[in-house]
Write an enzyme that holds these catalytic residues in place. Structure first.
Site, short mmCIF file in Angstrom:
data_model
loop_
_atom_site.label_atom_id
_atom_site.label_comp_id
_atom_site.label_asym_id
_atom_site.label_seq_id
_atom_site.Cartn_x
_atom_site.Cartn_y
_atom_site.Cartn_z
CB SER A 73 -31.81 17.02 -2.66
OG SER A 73 -32.10 16.63 -3.86
CE LYS A 76 -31.39 13.28 -3.42
NZ LYS A 76 -31.32 13.83 -4.82
CE1 TYR A 201 -35.13 10.31 -3.53
CE2 TYR A 201 -36.73 11.15 -4.89
CZ TYR A 201 -35.27 11.48 -4.19
OH TYR A 201 -35.13 12.54 -4.91
CE1 TYR A 253 -27.90 16.47 -5.78
CE2 TYR A 253 -28.43 19.19 -6.28
CZ TYR A 253 -29.06 18.17 -5.40
OH TYR A 253 -29.85 17.50 -4.53
CB VAL A 271 -35.05 21.11 -6.27
CG1 VAL A 271 -34.04 21.17 -7.19
CG2 VAL A 271 -35.52 20.29 -6.20
N1 GLN Z 1 -37.60 15.84 -5.32
C1 GLN Z 1 -36.69 15.99 -5.70
C2 GLN Z 1 -36.51 15.14 -7.19
O1 GLN Z 1 -36.53 13.92 -6.94
C3 GLN Z 1 -35.06 16.14 -4.97
C4 GLN Z 1 -34.09 16.84 -5.74
C5 GLN Z 1 -33.57 17.73 -5.51
O2 GLN Z 1 -33.73 18.59 -4.69
N2 GLN Z 1 -32.28 18.39 -6.10
O3 GLN Z 1 -36.40 15.55 -8.01
#
Ligand code: GLN
Length: 317
Positions: A73, A76, A201, A253, A271
């Site tokens: 993430s 992003k 993505y 988050y 993650v």
């Molecule tokens: N590729 C992961 C997902 O979409 C990224 C989520 C994350 O890092 N929080 O679930």
């Protein structure tokens, strides 16, 4: 004063990182490695890497700072910066909001219930999938090629690559992200083919970085877009500031509020176990610790950032 001498500062900073590593590494036992993307479960749960790139471009590191892992993430923020650079701020924010949700990163619930029916912000999965759909290029390969080149400019290297097995593992199991993307399609927010958009993505999430890479991006954000290593401007100042503002409110988050209280700097987690943090005019920090807490944030990485913030008085909030 002696701290202004780069060598002295470097030695002191390296020693601080080593001590914090020793204290924070035990916090990994409080977390678990992500397994909803099966390939991520192969990571060493006890790993912890720390790195700092300061405003003079000096790098200090401790622990597993050279271990590569998937950015997940944290991509992003990079994708937001890339699309803002290529297509402008309005292209993003006419389709995605700027507000925190207080929900988990992969929540779908507000897409239907909120009045505007657009994702709350670009740092949750729904918003990030819309941002991925805005990357220039007529195929996923073209879109991701541009994104990798942009990321390479931030990292100062041309060999940016993907972990193909993590990419394939996520693509094979992403029922929830597919649900989100199809919902976005129905709202008119994903004009291209849904599976192509998801492919971009998933690939951006599988980009390989280490803690030093994250620290360098953090340093660039801290200087509003100037890379302290090369001296070059790599991001427009407005883009850097928008990214940092959203990182404060949405970067971790439903753990963002607690992090703001405990650490007090803009940050973004993934993650894969990475956290990128940025301290205005002072430094970027990269951490890696794949054992995650209940919000999907690195358990040992959070502990290390709490300790580092207190030790170096980093709080800006
Ligand atoms: N590729 C992961 C997902 O979409 C990224 C989520 C994350 O890092 N929080 O679930």
């Amino acid at each position: 004063m002696s701290l202004s001498l780069p060598g002295t500062y470097n030695r002191r900073m390296t020693e601080v990182l080593r001590q914090i590593h020793a204290r924070a590494v035990t916090a990994a036992a409080r977390g678990t490695v992500a397994s909803y993307i099966p390939a991520l479960s192969l990571a060493d749960p006890g790993a912890l890497g720390l790195a700092v790139v300061d405003a003079d471009g000096c790098t200090c590191a401790a622990g597993d700072s050279g271990t590569r892992f998937t950015v997940q993430s944290i991509s992003k923020v990079l994708a937001l910066a890339y699309v803002m650079t290529e297509r402008g701020e309005d292209a993003v924010f006419s389709r995605v909001g700027k507000e925190p949700t207080g929900d988990p990163f992969n929540s779908i619930i507000r897409l239907e219930t909120s009045a505007g029916q657009k994702p709350f912000n670009p740092l949750i999965n729904a918003g990030a999938i819309v941002v991925s759909s805005l990357m220039p290029g007529s195929t996923p390969a073209e879109a991701i090629g541009g994104f990798l080149a942009f990321t390479g400019r931030l990292l100062g290297r041309s060999d940016v690559s993907l972990d193909e097995s993590v990419y394939a593992s996520e693509k094979a199991t992403a029922a929830r992200n597919r649900s989100i993307a199809w919902f976005l399609k129905e709202l008119g927010l994903v004009p291209a083919d849904v599976e192509d958009t998801l492919d971009v993505y998933f690939r951006q999430c599988a980009v390989l970085v280490d803690a030093v890479d994250l620290a360098r991006i953090g340093a660039e954000l801290s200087l509003d877009g100037v890379d302290p290593v090369s001296g070059a401007r790599v991001l427009d100042a407005r883009t850097a500031r928008v990214c940092k503002s959203l990182m404060v409110t949405c970067g971790l988050y439903d753990g963002s509020g607690e992090f703001a209280v405990d650490v007090g700097v803009p940050a973004k987690s993934g993650v894969g176990g990475g956290i990128l943090a940025t301290v205005r005019d002072r430094m970027g920090i990269g951490v890696y610790g794949p054992a995650l807490d209940a919000h999907g944030n690195s358990a040992a990485g959070l502990e290390a950032l709490r300790l580092l913030s207190a030790e170096l008085d980093l709080r800006v909030l």
